[in-house]
Design an enzyme around this catalytic site. Structure first.
Site, PDB file in Angstrom:
ATOM      1  N   HIS A 182      -7.476  -0.562  -9.361  1.00  0.00           N
ATOM      2  CA  HIS A 182      -7.444   0.508  -8.697  1.00  0.00           C
ATOM      3  C   HIS A 182      -6.077   1.437  -9.330  1.00  0.00           C
ATOM      4  CE1 HIS A 182      -7.356   2.927  -4.917  1.00  0.00           C
ATOM      5  NE2 HIS A 182      -5.694   2.725  -4.662  1.00  0.00           N
ATOM      6  N   ASP A 223       0.356  -1.051  -0.181  1.00  0.00           N
ATOM      7  CA  ASP A 223       0.312  -0.415   0.332  1.00  0.00           C
ATOM      8  C   ASP A 223       0.950   1.379   0.225  1.00  0.00           C
ATOM      9  OD1 ASP A 223      -1.919   1.557   0.917  1.00  0.00           O
ATOM     10  OD2 ASP A 223      -3.014   0.368   1.423  1.00  0.00           O
TER      11      ASP A 223
END
Lengths: 183, 413
Positions: free
Chosen positions: B321, B231
């Site tokens: 994404h 992330d």
């Protein structure tokens, strides 16, 4: 954050440098002339004052004496209060801690320090001239037994402790000029 | 006046010799270092005792507080963070803001150096800074009361269609981010700072987050979120020109500061569990093991959005994404420094309440962050499993020099 007179800062820095340089066994004292006045060499670090809306409150910090002789603080003045006193905290007959004006002032030992802290010795501010709010600065002037003086400023902080009773007759709590502040 | 002998004086409770003060503990040692100036900072708070056995201790590690920029932004993210949002009391005026920021700066400067704050009632909890940073940010109301120029982007974010914002995680006038590699240090620092804000503010919200513990992975390793994904792979590297350009403002009282977005993103681990590994990688556009784009081999490879699979479909789906997050416009870049959260479930039948405290820093929230979020809100496969439940925007003032305070560029003009 460290409040000192300029000369005091230098003295403390020299002391700290000596210590860092591994000279801790040597007296960490600049060669103090015998005629040196206490007000010129004594320093205070970590000074602060407990916030209070009115009445009484107290100031704290660590006084340091870099000279080879004891020095004694005999009085304190501040524009923040009508009167300033030097207080100690002792156990009364029932064992409860009470604070009272100290006999003989605060003696800072030669090459030593004297702590002013909640529950212990402190600078007492009687009858505040205005509310002391968190983050304000208070100026103090200490007078020594040799008549010399030193001045410093201390920030005001909110603090819930330092609620010792005052043994001046009636029992009062510091910080609000009355009984329990209920903070 | 009664003369007091040295022996009597030294037996009193308030008396300590100079050596006791200087060598009497870790705190005193660090205090001496602090008094000497900043040259010893960045190394160690205290003389560390050589450990007889066991791993090297890192509790004494210090991140310098003073500087052009506040710490806790470009600082390699510590293991634990608590982000606090405060609301100003009605009578907290410009003068009070100044008094508050002086107190908070002093607390932060001391605590990050491993020195107890003034009037610290638990000084023993201050002696292991463990890379502690304290970062302050101002909301719209703070800047307005300070009478400063309000950056155009300092306002609540536009309402995104995917938002389900809850008041207990949204907004606020003063932000404090406390981060360290030790949770006890974080807790004490938060407590000390909040005690000093009490006269001026009330607590709006507090969010606690975590990453890998200190020394679990190499510094700089991209964190993993609770979906198991790396992330923040696209982050610019702190210290590079690219980072400076993306993060730091260069104008007015905010010169050397930045903009901060804090979003609480609920991640539905239960529905994510229904997805197989291939589906998870398809949703993000990266592999789960290395974090490499589906078109690449390693995490930091640039994704090839034109690559097609054997059947002629894009390898990285049109609504994956990473494709949606990455705009055509190179100005739309942000620096992410988020934390995971995992709190006890509050809804009947659920076993998790987990997600991400999304934190991003960028010089201009409106032109760098908002377009990305608008694009993601419109279409992003990840939206199936994620829900924003909190949102706030703050202006992060520059750092300060020794003797100065954070916010002085706003409050001293």
């Amino acid at each position: 954050m460290t409040i000192k007179t300029q000369r005091g800062t230098i003295a403390a820095s020299i002391a700290a440098l000596l210590l860092l340089a591994g000279c801790a066994s040597e007296p960490a004292t600049p060669s103090a002339a015998p005629t040196q006045q206490a007000g010129d060499v004594v320093t205070i670090t970590d000074a602060w004052v407990k916030a209070a809306p009115e009445g009484m409150t107290a100031g704290f910090g660590v006084l340091e004496n870099p000279t080879g002789e004891d020095v004694t603080v005999v009085s304190v003045q501040t524009p923040a209060a009508k009167a300033g006193e030097l207080h100690e905290t002792v156990a009364d007959d029932s064992g409860a801690k009470v604070m009272r004006q100290i006999d003989g002032g605060f003696t800072i030992p030669a090459d030593g320090a004297f702590k002013l802290e909640p529950g212990g010795n402190h600078l007492m501010l009687m009858d505040l001239t205005a509310p002391l709010k968190a983050g304000q600065k208070v100026t103090f002037t200490l007078t020594f037994s040799d008549k010399s003086t030193m001045s410093f400023t201390a920030p005001v902080k909110d603090y819930s402790g330092a609620n010792e009773n005052y043994s001046g007759g009636e029992h009062m709590d510091m910080g609000d000029g009355g009984m329990d502040e209920g903070k | 006046m009664k003369p007091v002998g040295i022996a009597a004086a030294q037996s009193g409770p308030g008396v300590a010799t100079r050596r006791q003060l200087l060598f009497g503990g870790v705190a005193a040692g660090a205090g001496a270092a602090l008094a000497l100036g900043s040259e010893r900072l960045g190394t160690h708070a205290a003389e560390t005792q050589p450990a007889l056995r066991g791993p090297p201790l890192h509790g004494g590690e210090i991140v310098p507080f003073h500087g052009e920029h506040q710490a806790g932004i470009g600082t390699d993210a510590q293991a634990h963070a608590t982000v606090i949002s405060l609301v100003l009391r009605p009578d907290t005026d410009r003068d009070a803001l100044r008094r508050m920021m002086r107190l908070l700066t002093d607390d932060a400067a001391r605590l990050t150096a491993g020195v107890p704050a003034l009037a610290d009632s638990e000084p023993e909890l201050a002696t292991n800074p463990a890379n502690l940073t304290v970062t302050f940010g101002f909301g719209l109301e703070f800047v307005t009361r300070a009478g400063g120029a309000v950056p155009s982007w300092l306002a609540p974010l536009p309402a995104f269609s995917i938002d389900r914002l809850r008041p207990e995680f949204t907004g606020g006038d003063l932000m404090i981010q406390v981060a360290a590699d030790d949770p006890l240090t974080v807790a004490h620092t938060v407590r000390m700072l909040l005690k000093d804000t009490r006269s001026f503010t009330g607590v709006a919200w507090v969010q606690q987050g975590f990453r890998y513990a200190h020394a679990t992975v190499a510094p700089g390793t991209t964190m993993r979120n609770l979906f198991g994904q790396v992330d923040g792979s696209a982050n610019p590297l702190p210290g590079t020109d690219e980072f400076d350009k993306i993060v730091w403002c260069d104008d007015g009282w905010l010169a050397g500061g930045t903009g901060m977005v804090v979003r609480r993103i609920e991640m539905n681990l239960d529905t994510w569990d229904e997805l197989d590994r291939e589906g998870r990688e398809f949703a993000i556009g990266r592999t789960l093991d290395t974090g490499a784009p589906l078109t690449g081999k390693s995490e930091h490879d640039d994704p090839d959005f034109t690559a097609k699979g054997p059947l002629g479909f894009p390898v990285i789906d049109d609504i994956a994404h990473i494709r949606r997050a990455r705009g055509e416009d190179p100005a739309q870049r942000i620096f992410r420094r988020g934390y995971n959260y995992d709190v006890p479930p509050s809804r009947a039948g659920e076993v998790s309440d987990a997600g991400l405290i999304f934190i991003s820093f960028q010089a201009d929230v409106a032109t760098q962050y908002t377009p990305i979020q608008e694009r993601l809100a419109k279409v992003d496969l990840l939206n199936v499993w994620t829900t924003p439940v909190g949102s706030a925007v703050f202006a992060i003032p520059p750092g300060c020099r020794k003797g100065g305070y954070v916010g002085e560029t706003l409050l001293e003009v």
